[in-house]
Enzyme design. Sequence first.
Site, mmCIF file in Angstrom:
data_model
loop_
_atom_site.group_PDB
_atom_site.id
_atom_site.type_symbol
_atom_site.label_atom_id
_atom_site.label_comp_id
_atom_site.label_asym_id
_atom_site.label_seq_id
_atom_site.Cartn_x
_atom_site.Cartn_y
_atom_site.Cartn_z
ATOM 1 C CE1 TYR A 165 -3.800 -2.370 0.253
ATOM 2 C CE2 TYR A 165 -3.053 -3.051 2.390
ATOM 3 C CZ TYR A 165 -3.853 -3.103 1.343
ATOM 4 O OH TYR A 165 -4.815 -4.089 1.302
ATOM 5 C CG HIS A 210 -2.443 6.295 18.918
ATOM 6 N ND1 HIS A 210 -2.057 6.462 17.364
ATOM 7 C CD2 HIS A 210 -3.770 5.565 18.878
ATOM 8 C CE1 HIS A 210 -3.001 5.698 16.534
ATOM 9 N NE2 HIS A 210 -3.985 5.245 17.497
#
Length: 320
Positions: A63, A129
């Site tokens: 990707y 996160h």
Amino acid sequence: MKYNTLGETNIKLSELGFGASAIGGMFNGVEKDEAIKTVHAAFDRGINYFDTSLAYGRSTSAYGPVTSETLLGKALKDLQRSEIILSTKAGKISSLPPELNFSYHAILKSVEGSLKRLQTDYIDLLFLHDIEYNKGTHLEMALTEGLEALNDLKKAGKIRAVGISCYSMDVLNKVIPNYVLDTVLVHNHHTLINDELLGLMPKIKSKGMGLVSASPFASGLLTHQGPPDWYPINNKDLCVINKTLNFCAENNVPIEKLAIQYALSNPEIPTTLFSCNERSILNKNIDWIEEPVAQDMIDSVRQYLEPLRNKDFDFGAYND
């Protein structure tokens, strides 16, 4: 598009926010020019809130190379910064495989890098996160050194609001009452298969915190495309999803429409983040939230999905 104030901050953001994980290649391939045009189209249609993370990217896969912060920075530089609410995250350095570091200096370094990639001199919301990852082994450092770093960055004017992003309800129930935060980002807990966020909201409100709800499609599970390769799901669960998709097809209603309408149905949730990397998908979702809610179909689909109700998917291998 409606706009709401985030908790006791003076930050006003759109009820639908643009999550930039998809433009980092986290769900499928990315065509960079189209991704940038999609960000511009989101702004043109009233979205003023954009969220990303250092960890959103697949730079060494089929990707890539692509990273969400870099692409979002390129897109947002063409827009008026004062009209944008921008959030990113720190502590999680990469997603595939997960790599985390919540030490004081690592957070400072991470945010400096994010500022450069996003081509801005301040960030509106900064979240630590996925603080619950690896069975909670990072929690102590995140909630001491990590938060200290964020608060120092806030004092320095580099960020406007401090928060955490988290999936584990156990962790959220412990952190929210006991720590001073401007906002929290909770993902996958206000969807067609999960309503646990509703029980958490009174605690968030009592502390004066803002709330960002994310992942109305359960991180891709509630879509025709299906979950990405990293999703912790088994074949039994997928059978439930496939039966639900068949029901939606028979009634000519996309499951994505029902998912986004349900996710935005609670007026007490200031904003909901969704993610895409194509203008056609963006426009469909905005069109759907402007249409009358298909409540009868939502109720029926939730019945089909009942076997998955509030299932604790092990995104971060956290055990209380």
